[in-house]
Design a protein around this motif. Structure first.
Motif, PDB file in Angstrom:
ATOM      1  N   ALA A 271      21.143   6.463   0.023  1.00 10.79           N
ATOM      2  CA  ALA A 271      20.110   7.503  -0.009  1.00 10.79           C
ATOM      3  C   ALA A 271      18.706   6.913  -0.065  1.00 10.79           C
ATOM      4  CB  ALA A 271      20.337   8.414  -1.212  1.00 10.79           C
ATOM      5  N   TYR A 272      18.581   5.615  -0.315  1.00 14.32           N
ATOM      6  CA  TYR A 272      17.280   5.014  -0.574  1.00 14.32           C
ATOM      7  C   TYR A 272      16.953   3.926   0.444  1.00 14.32           C
ATOM      8  CZ  TYR A 272      17.810   7.682  -4.781  1.00 14.32           C
ATOM      9  OH  TYR A 272      17.988   8.736  -5.644  1.00 14.32           O
ATOM     10  N   GLU A 273      15.746   4.034   1.005  1.00 18.07           N
ATOM     11  CA  GLU A 273      15.313   3.092   2.042  1.00 18.07           C
ATOM     12  C   GLU A 273      14.604   1.873   1.477  1.00 18.07           C
ATOM     13  OE1 GLU A 273      13.881   7.149   3.797  1.00 18.07           O
ATOM     14  OE2 GLU A 273      14.359   6.379   1.813  1.00 18.07           O
ATOM     15  N   TYR A 274      14.005   2.023   0.318  1.00 13.60           N
ATOM     16  CA  TYR A 274      13.150   0.976  -0.222  1.00 13.60           C
ATOM     17  C   TYR A 274      13.680   0.515  -1.578  1.00 13.60           C
ATOM     18  CZ  TYR A 274      10.188   3.204   3.235  1.00 13.60           C
ATOM     19  OH  TYR A 274       9.713   3.741   4.388  1.00 13.60           O
ATOM     20  N   TRP A 275      13.653  -0.803  -1.775  1.00 14.01           N
ATOM     21  CA  TRP A 275      14.203  -1.385  -2.999  1.00 14.01           C
ATOM     22  C   TRP A 275      13.251  -2.414  -3.588  1.00 14.01           C
ATOM     23  CZ3 TRP A 275      18.847   0.039  -5.218  1.00 14.01           C
ATOM     24  CH2 TRP A 275      19.615   0.933  -4.472  1.00 14.01           C
TER      25      TRP A 275
ATOM     26  N   SER B 143       9.413  -0.523 -15.621  1.00 16.14           N
ATOM     27  CA  SER B 143       8.410   0.099 -14.765  1.00 16.14           C
ATOM     28  C   SER B 143       8.693  -0.249 -13.313  1.00 16.14           C
ATOM     29  CB  SER B 143       7.001  -0.375 -15.131  1.00 16.14           C
ATOM     30  OG  SER B 143       6.682  -0.054 -16.464  1.00 16.14           O
ATOM     31  N   CYS B 144       8.301   0.641 -12.425  1.00 22.75           N
ATOM     32  CA  CYS B 144       8.458   0.416 -10.988  1.00 22.75           C
ATOM     33  C   CYS B 144       7.188   0.908 -10.311  1.00 22.75           C
ATOM     34  CB  CYS B 144       9.680   1.139 -10.453  1.00 22.75           C
ATOM     35  SG  CYS B 144       9.956   0.896  -8.682  1.00 22.75           S
ATOM     36  N   ALA B 145       6.344  -0.026  -9.906  1.00 23.27           N
ATOM     37  CA  ALA B 145       5.084   0.315  -9.262  1.00 23.27           C
ATOM     38  C   ALA B 145       5.265   0.373  -7.760  1.00 23.27           C
ATOM     39  CB  ALA B 145       4.027  -0.723  -9.634  1.00 23.27           C
ATOM     40  N   ALA B 146       4.827   1.469  -7.160  1.00 23.04           N
ATOM     41  CA  ALA B 146       4.949   1.668  -5.722  1.00 23.04           C
ATOM     42  C   ALA B 146       3.611   1.443  -5.047  1.00 23.04           C
ATOM     43  CB  ALA B 146       5.458   3.071  -5.431  1.00 23.04           C
ATOM     44  N   SER B 147       3.625   0.729  -3.929  1.00 25.36           N
ATOM     45  CA  SER B 147       2.416   0.502  -3.143  1.00 25.36           C
ATOM     46  C   SER B 147       2.756   0.692  -1.671  1.00 25.36           C
ATOM     47  CB  SER B 147       1.863  -0.900  -3.399  1.00 25.36           C
ATOM     48  OG  SER B 147       2.809  -1.884  -3.039  1.00 25.36           O
ATOM     49  N   GLY B 148       1.764   0.614  -0.830  1.00 18.97           N
ATOM     50  CA  GLY B 148       1.985   0.828   0.592  1.00 18.97           C
ATOM     51  C   GLY B 148       1.662   2.264   0.940  1.00 18.97           C
ATOM     52  N   ARG B 149       2.692   3.092   1.031  1.00 18.77           N
ATOM     53  CA  ARG B 149       2.494   4.529   1.250  1.00 18.77           C
ATOM     54  C   ARG B 149       3.239   5.318   0.179  1.00 18.77           C
ATOM     55  NH1 ARG B 149       3.279   7.140   6.922  1.00 18.77           N
ATOM     56  NH2 ARG B 149       2.515   8.861   5.636  1.00 18.77           N
TER      57      ARG B 149
ATOM     58  N   VAL C  79       6.715   1.371   1.992  1.00 20.01           N
ATOM     59  CA  VAL C  79       6.595   1.414   0.536  1.00 20.01           C
ATOM     60  C   VAL C  79       7.142   0.108  -0.055  1.00 20.01           C
ATOM     61  CG1 VAL C  79       7.270   2.602  -1.576  1.00 20.01           C
ATOM     62  CG2 VAL C  79       6.783   3.916   0.484  1.00 20.01           C
ATOM     63  N   GLN C  80       6.340  -0.502  -0.889  1.00 16.78           N
ATOM     64  CA  GLN C  80       6.792  -1.700  -1.610  1.00 16.78           C
ATOM     65  C   GLN C  80       6.947  -1.347  -3.082  1.00 16.78           C
ATOM     66  OE1 GLN C  80       3.716  -2.184   0.427  1.00 16.78           O
ATOM     67  NE2 GLN C  80       5.268  -2.307   2.019  1.00 16.78           N
ATOM     68  N   LEU C  81       8.001  -1.858  -3.688  1.00 10.14           N
ATOM     69  CA  LEU C  81       8.303  -1.546  -5.082  1.00 10.14           C
ATOM     70  C   LEU C  81       8.324  -2.833  -5.899  1.00 10.14           C
ATOM     71  CD1 LEU C  81      11.241   0.956  -4.518  1.00 10.14           C
ATOM     72  CD2 LEU C  81       8.841   1.502  -4.876  1.00 10.14           C
ATOM     73  N   GLN C  82       7.713  -2.774  -7.062  1.00  7.21           N
ATOM     74  CA  GLN C  82       7.673  -3.922  -7.966  1.00  7.21           C
ATOM     75  C   GLN C  82       8.204  -3.475  -9.317  1.00  7.21           C
ATOM     76  OE1 GLN C  82       6.544  -7.186  -7.261  1.00  7.21           O
ATOM     77  NE2 GLN C  82       7.396  -7.670  -9.268  1.00  7.21           N
ATOM     78  N   ALA C  83       9.380  -3.989  -9.672  1.00  7.16           N
ATOM     79  CA  ALA C  83       9.998  -3.655 -10.953  1.00  7.16           C
ATOM     80  C   ALA C  83       9.623  -4.683 -12.005  1.00  7.16           C
ATOM     81  CB  ALA C  83      11.509  -3.591 -10.808  1.00  7.16           C
ATOM     82  N   SER C  84       9.471  -4.207 -13.234  1.00 11.19           N
ATOM     83  CA  SER C  84       9.150  -5.101 -14.347  1.00 11.19           C
ATOM     84  C   SER C  84       9.638  -4.495 -15.650  1.00 11.19           C
ATOM     85  CB  SER C  84       7.644  -5.354 -14.410  1.00 11.19           C
ATOM     86  OG  SER C  84       6.941  -4.147 -14.622  1.00 11.19           O
ATOM     87  N   GLY C  85       9.572  -5.285 -16.714  1.00 15.08           N
ATOM     88  CA  GLY C  85       9.900  -4.781 -18.037  1.00 15.08           C
ATOM     89  C   GLY C  85      11.226  -5.233 -18.608  1.00 15.08           C
ATOM     90  N   GLY C  86      12.005  -5.959 -17.840  1.00 16.97           N
ATOM     91  CA  GLY C  86      13.285  -6.432 -18.356  1.00 16.97           C
ATOM     92  C   GLY C  86      13.099  -7.494 -19.431  1.00 16.97           C
TER      93      GLY C  86
END
Length: 122
Positions: free
Chosen positions: A108-112, A20-26, A1-8
């Motif tokens: 608790a979180y694997e993906y950042w 916003s945090c868009a998730a891609s991959g799985r 899973v890849q995460l892309q944060a935006s909106g700051g």
């Protein structure tokens, strides 16, 4: 899973921003998504989390009543609506995802995601 944060960005005290945090991959394997933040000179701290399937939400005391976490399953995107912002909310905000559980600790979180800077001026 890849995460892309935006909106700051830069906002005056009392203002609002939506991250916003868009998730891609799985993204279908996401069990929970959360937001953490790291203020200058401080450790990264938990802000909010959401269980992806049920929509159950969890907040730190410092943002409860001002911030709202949500998700759009169709877009595989999570959001953090931040209202009544205060200068002490200034930080780099990170989204994170877990395939296993929802928690308030970093472990608790694997993906950042890469982080997005929020600056609140007084």
């Amino acid at each position: 899973v890849q995460l892309q944060a935006s909106g700051g960005g830069l906002v005056q005290a009392g203002g609002s921003l939506r991250l916003s945090c868009a998730a891609s991959g799985r993204p279908d394997s996401t069990y929970a998504m959360s937001w953490f933040r790291r203020a200058p000179g401080k450790e990264r701290e938990f802000v909010a989390a959401i269980r992806w399937s049920s929509g159950n939400t969890y907040y730190s005391d410092s943002v409860k009543g001002r911030f709202t976490i949500s998700r759009d399953n169709a877009k595989n995107t999570g959001y953090l609506q931040m209202n009544s912002l205060k200068p002490e909310d200034t930080a780099v905000y990170y989204c994170a995802a877990s395939r296993r559980l929802v928690g308030t600790t970093r472990g608790a979180y694997e993906y950042w995601g890469q982080g997005t800077l929020v600056t609140v001026s007084s």
